[in-house]
Write an enzyme that holds these catalytic residues in place. Sequence first.
Site, PDB file in Angstrom:
ATOM      1  N   CYS A  58      -6.184   0.136  25.762  1.00  0.00           N
ATOM      2  CA  CYS A  58      -5.292  -0.127  26.809  1.00  0.00           C
ATOM      3  C   CYS A  58      -5.627   0.855  28.033  1.00  0.00           C
ATOM      4  O   CYS A  58      -5.391   2.046  28.341  1.00  0.00           O
ATOM      5  CB  CYS A  58      -3.850   0.448  26.178  1.00  0.00           C
ATOM      6  SG  CYS A  58      -2.373   0.241  27.485  1.00  0.00           S
TER       7      CYS A  58
ATOM      8  N   CYS B 220      -2.597   2.506  29.863  1.00  0.00           N
ATOM      9  CA  CYS B 220      -1.975   3.740  29.258  1.00  0.00           C
ATOM     10  C   CYS B 220      -2.980   4.749  29.741  1.00  0.00           C
ATOM     11  O   CYS B 220      -2.339   5.909  29.728  1.00  0.00           O
ATOM     12  CB  CYS B 220      -1.781   3.488  27.556  1.00  0.00           C
ATOM     13  SG  CYS B 220      -1.305   1.909  27.121  1.00  0.00           S
ATOM     14  N   ASP B 221      -4.317   4.441  29.290  1.00  0.00           N
ATOM     15  CA  ASP B 221      -5.027   5.800  29.268  1.00  0.00           C
ATOM     16  C   ASP B 221      -6.153   5.761  30.678  1.00  0.00           C
ATOM     17  O   ASP B 221      -6.653   7.047  30.800  1.00  0.00           O
ATOM     18  CB  ASP B 221      -6.122   5.828  27.958  1.00  0.00           C
ATOM     19  CG  ASP B 221      -5.227   5.697  26.881  1.00  0.00           C
ATOM     20  OD1 ASP B 221      -4.208   6.333  26.768  1.00  0.00           O
ATOM     21  OD2 ASP B 221      -5.706   4.912  26.080  1.00  0.00           O
TER      22      ASP B 221
END
Length: 323
Positions: free
Chosen positions: A146, A149-150
Amino acid sequence: MVASAERKEQFVEKVVIIGSGPAGCTAAIYCARASLKPVMFEGFVSGGPAGGQLTTTTDIENYPGFPEGIGGMELVMKMKEQAVKYGTTVLSEDVDSIDLSKRPFTIKGSGTTVEAMTLIIATGATARRMGVPGEAKLWNRGISACAVCDGGLPIFRNKPLAVIGGGDSAVEEAVYLTNFASKVYLIHRRDKLRASAVMQKRAETHPKIEMVWNTTLTDVKGDKLVESLLLSNVVTGKESELPVSGLFYAIGHVPNTSFLNGQIELHDNGYIKTVPGRTLTNVKGVFACGDVQDSHYRQAISAAGSGCMAAIDAQKCLENIEV
Ligand code: NDP
């Protein structure tokens, strides 16, 4: 948490929730606060971790309310704590099967069978992984599924990164990563992207993205963090090593629906069909929320939002209000 043995088998629950990620926990919080005494099966049917995909990521920096960021596991544990605080019963079991042929529905866990007037399905989806040898060791140490997200983590800043995949997600993730990376390699196993035409153009003309065609990943190398990728050209058979600090999988997700056994209508891609903009499925009294019905956004916050919607829909259904 109430042990399975303490439960009365003949009791019909008002609402059962399957899944304990942001969607399931939010549904539980809302149902509990509406005095519905929800029962939440926290185990994942796919065999994945209780708490879902958040538990496999590190810092979450885009969930509102946590300006300093919060660990994925910590966030989901706080959600669960909140659900329990207001009266959710958590069963630490997977659900093996359900029977939706009559109401109350029957939900058969690995240790407990429960009957329920309404059911909220929040079993999520599992990101596909490549399964290369170095993957387990370096997961969350430079490998992620992701980018949103990261991607902004310090280990990826101003570093060369790679995305594997050829669909819209791969392009979207690659473009997103250009905000942080010095360069992004988009590695695809064929010589044409599956992504839509507009996304293809975006990737192929982006000054920071380099396409790596006809190439598969054979391994990831690194001591503590990702340092390089071993690649193989499927046309020439040539092996190569590509130095990168991050690897992002964008090779699709698999919704966790196998336990439904054909009882709920699915889209062609396997995700649960819900009424657009709602959480209603084709079975009255059964609602779906989070990634199991969302192949598009797949964010913790959007999953949590749909969990709230499912709880409100279930409550209205129990009150016999047309939902
Ligand atoms: P897709 O299934 O569309 O694409 C998966 C990609 O991964 C394909 O290119 C596939 O290759 C590749 N792949 C699969 N398995 C492997 C493997 N083992 N090794 C190497 N490559 C592999 O998934 P997406 O997540 O990209 O998209 C899912 C849905 O969501 C799609 O309908 C998409 O259009 C939509 N979406 C839309 C967005 C938008 O409109 N902005 C953004 C993101 C997603 P191959 O092509 O060879 O099969």
